[in-house]
Write a protein that holds these residues in place. Structure first.
Motif, PDB file in Angstrom:
ATOM      1  N   PRO A   1       0.604  -1.075   0.005  1.00 41.11           N
ATOM      2  CA  PRO A   1       0.067  -0.170  -0.141  1.00 41.11           C
ATOM      3  C   PRO A   1       0.874   1.733   0.048  1.00 41.11           C
ATOM      4  O   PRO A   1       0.581   1.996  -0.617  1.00 41.11           O
ATOM      5  N   VAL A   2       1.942   1.228   0.884  1.00 45.29           N
ATOM      6  CA  VAL A   2       2.916   2.480   1.015  1.00 45.29           C
ATOM      7  C   VAL A   2       3.597   2.570  -0.540  1.00 45.29           C
ATOM      8  O   VAL A   2       3.661   3.690  -1.318  1.00 45.29           O
ATOM      9  N   VAL A   3       3.904   1.433  -1.191  1.00 44.83           N
ATOM     10  CA  VAL A   3       4.696   1.905  -2.342  1.00 44.83           C
ATOM     11  C   VAL A   3       3.738   2.243  -3.578  1.00 44.83           C
ATOM     12  O   VAL A   3       3.727   2.870  -4.263  1.00 44.83           O
ATOM     13  N   ALA A   4       2.747   1.941  -3.766  1.00 45.91           N
ATOM     14  CA  ALA A   4       1.177   2.305  -4.677  1.00 45.91           C
ATOM     15  C   ALA A   4       1.108   4.146  -3.762  1.00 45.91           C
ATOM     16  O   ALA A   4       0.332   4.244  -5.386  1.00 45.91           O
ATOM     17  N   ALA A   5       1.176   4.018  -2.895  1.00 44.85           N
ATOM     18  CA  ALA A   5       0.258   5.825  -2.735  1.00 44.85           C
ATOM     19  C   ALA A   5       1.602   6.306  -3.105  1.00 44.85           C
ATOM     20  O   ALA A   5       1.608   7.137  -3.818  1.00 44.85           O
ATOM     21  N   VAL A   6       2.952   5.781  -2.429  1.00 45.13           N
ATOM     22  CA  VAL A   6       3.956   6.957  -3.103  1.00 45.13           C
ATOM     23  C   VAL A   6       4.173   6.924  -4.687  1.00 45.13           C
ATOM     24  O   VAL A   6       4.600   7.967  -5.123  1.00 45.13           O
ATOM     25  N   ALA A   7       3.923   5.666  -4.765  1.00 44.73           N
ATOM     26  CA  ALA A   7       4.357   5.650  -6.526  1.00 44.73           C
ATOM     27  C   ALA A   7       3.223   6.486  -7.606  1.00 44.73           C
ATOM     28  O   ALA A   7       3.222   7.759  -8.697  1.00 44.73           O
ATOM     29  N   LYS A   8       1.600   6.843  -6.761  1.00 45.50           N
ATOM     30  CA  LYS A   8       0.396   8.122  -7.705  1.00 45.50           C
ATOM     31  C   LYS A   8       1.125   8.906  -7.108  1.00 45.50           C
ATOM     32  O   LYS A   8       1.096  10.244  -7.810  1.00 45.50           O
ATOM     33  N   ALA A   9       1.626   9.533  -6.553  1.00 44.56           N
ATOM     34  CA  ALA A   9       2.188  10.907  -5.783  1.00 44.56           C
ATOM     35  C   ALA A   9       3.071  11.778  -5.634  1.00 44.56           C
ATOM     36  O   ALA A   9       3.412  12.459  -6.333  1.00 44.56           O
ATOM     37  N   VAL A  10       4.422  10.733  -6.502  1.00 44.77           N
ATOM     38  CA  VAL A  10       5.489  11.114  -6.454  1.00 44.77           C
ATOM     39  C   VAL A  10       6.402  10.967  -8.155  1.00 44.77           C
ATOM     40  O   VAL A  10       5.877  10.040  -8.385  1.00 44.77           O
ATOM     41  N   SER A  11       7.179  11.657  -8.939  1.00 47.18           N
ATOM     42  CA  SER A  11       7.797  10.627  -9.893  1.00 47.18           C
ATOM     43  C   SER A  11       8.968  10.452 -10.409  1.00 47.18           C
ATOM     44  O   SER A  11       9.131   9.926 -11.218  1.00 47.18           O
ATOM     45  N   VAL A  12       9.221  10.788  -9.312  1.00 47.27           N
ATOM     46  CA  VAL A  12      10.892  10.140  -8.693  1.00 47.27           C
ATOM     47  C   VAL A  12      10.836   8.469  -8.855  1.00 47.27           C
ATOM     48  O   VAL A  12       9.671   8.402  -8.523  1.00 47.27           O
ATOM     49  N   PRO A  13      12.521   7.565  -8.900  1.00 50.04           N
ATOM     50  CA  PRO A  13      11.377   5.951  -9.214  1.00 50.04           C
ATOM     51  C   PRO A  13      11.978   5.674  -7.604  1.00 50.04           C
ATOM     52  O   PRO A  13      11.796   6.364  -6.347  1.00 50.04           O
ATOM     53  N   ILE A  14      11.057   4.201  -7.276  1.00 48.38           N
ATOM     54  CA  ILE A  14      11.043   4.373  -6.477  1.00 48.38           C
ATOM     55  C   ILE A  14      11.225   2.124  -6.596  1.00 48.38           C
ATOM     56  O   ILE A  14      10.953   1.405  -8.170  1.00 48.38           O
ATOM     57  N   SER A  15      12.687   2.372  -5.059  1.00 48.27           N
ATOM     58  CA  SER A  15      13.024   1.402  -5.488  1.00 48.27           C
ATOM     59  C   SER A  15      12.707   0.227  -4.365  1.00 48.27           C
ATOM     60  O   SER A  15      11.742   0.750  -3.646  1.00 48.27           O
ATOM     61  N   VAL A  16      12.382  -0.750  -4.323  1.00 41.78           N
ATOM     62  CA  VAL A  16      11.990  -1.292  -3.265  1.00 41.78           C
ATOM     63  C   VAL A  16      13.017  -2.400  -2.227  1.00 41.78           C
ATOM     64  O   VAL A  16      13.811  -3.454  -3.177  1.00 41.78           O
ATOM     65  N   ASP A  17      12.697  -2.038  -1.164  1.00 39.16           N
ATOM     66  CA  ASP A  17      13.814  -3.513  -0.690  1.00 39.16           C
ATOM     67  C   ASP A  17      13.753  -4.759   0.087  1.00 39.16           C
ATOM     68  O   ASP A  17      12.831  -4.708   0.880  1.00 39.16           O
ATOM     69  N   THR A  18      14.112  -5.482  -0.636  1.00 40.34           N
ATOM     70  CA  THR A  18      12.806  -6.399  -0.014  1.00 40.34           C
ATOM     71  C   THR A  18      13.870  -7.999  -0.645  1.00 40.34           C
ATOM     72  O   THR A  18      14.843  -7.594  -2.030  1.00 40.34           O
TER      73      THR A  18
END
Ligand code: HH2
Length: 290
Positions: free
Chosen positions: A84-101
């Motif tokens: 849910p956090v990735v989804a919400a952040v991806a909607k709100a910002v244009s910087v690339p999102i990395s996921v630490d997993t």
């Protein structure tokens, strides 16, 4: 080999002519610095937005602590915290999102939610399905060195030649990723500061970052507020910002491409100053003024 000037993300390109700041968002109860602060998704999203305002070039969102002594989190729980956090952040910002997993299914769900980079601290050793997920999605990949696993990695780290062994490990993992279909212009390497390393090992790695740059891939460094800074300064986690600044400046001088930090605003300034001087150093400033 020279580190490339450009780095491909899915649908985005990142220029590497200056160091990039990767802001850390930990949606965890137990991270060593910000554990418990951003467990609530709304707070995590607000924190991510603040980091972008401060100038983050990328965000790294994680839901499993990998601090020394940390115990693994099961897949369902990691997904529940993260997606849910990735989804919400991806909607709100244009910087690339990395996921630490390190888990393929978590990575897949995060990619579906908008992540375009996977930061795998096990360098694809944690889950055999991870490489296929990354290759198929065409996302970028951070390969990090770790000796042991977080629960026991600081018990007795041992190397004959820490710099040589870490470089060889990263070269092998890069080869594996490419053989399995990951595009070479999407790979980033990371010596894994604090992951199965003594103070001396961390210092040797930080003093030799150019060796990792010579592998020919962008180099990521994650020193932010870590234990070795506490050992050097005798400061608590909360008071390790200045120590982190010292590492960031010297890492930039040695050509680090991505700095993974908690304090984006201040470290952005540190990196700007360090890179301006580093450019003069590499241009041979004395000769210019002779
Ligand atoms: N360090 C941490 C987590 N992920 N990923 C990469 N590529 N490099 C690092 O150095 C690195 C990383 C540990 O820091 P943090 O996320 O702040 O703490 P925790 O693992 O306790 O959540």
């Amino acid at each position: 080999m020279v580190t490339p000037m450009e780095f491909q993300l899915k649908g985005q390109r990142l220029r590497l002519e200056r160091p990039l700041l990767m802001g850390i968002v930990n949606v965890t109860p137990d991270s060593f610095f910000d554990g418990g602060r951003f467990c609530d998704p709304q707070r995590a999203v607000a924190h991510a937005l603040r980091l972008v305002e401060e100038g983050a070039d990328l965000l790294d969102i994680g839901a499993e602590s990998t601090r020394p002594g940390a115990l693994p989190v099961d897949e369902q729980e990691e997904r529940r915290r993260l997606v849910p956090v990735v989804a919400a952040v991806a909607k709100a910002v244009s910087v690339p999102i990395s996921v630490d997993t390190s888990k393929a299914e978590v990575a897949k769900a995060a990619i579906d939610a908008g992540a375009i980079m996977v930061n795998d601290v096990t360098a694809l050793r944690g889950d055999s399905a991870m490489v296929g997920v990354v290759a198929q999605a065409g996302v970028a990949l951070v390969l990090m060195h770790m000796q042991g696993t977080p629960d026991i990695m600081q018990h007795a780290p041992r190397y004959d030649d820490v710099v040589g062994e870490v470089a060889q490990f990263l070269a092998e993992r890069v080869r594996y990723a490419i053989d399995q279909g990951v595009a070479r212009d999407r790979i980033v390497v990371d010596p894994g500061i604090g992951f199965g390393k003594t103070l001396g090992h961390n210092l040797d790695l930080l003093a030799n970052l150019r060796v990792f740059a010579e592998l020919g891939y962008p180099v990521l460094v994650g020193p932010s507020r870590k234990g070795f800074i506490g050992q050097l300064t005798d400061q608590s986690v909360e008071a390790r910002g200045w120590g982190t600044a010292g590492v960031v400046a010297l890492a930039v001088e040695q050509g680090a491409n991505i700095l993974r930090v908690h304090d984006v605003g201040p470290m952005k300034d540190v990196a700007k100053v360090a890179v301006a001087i580093a450019r003069r150093i590499s241009a041979g400033v004395r000769e210019q003024h002779a």
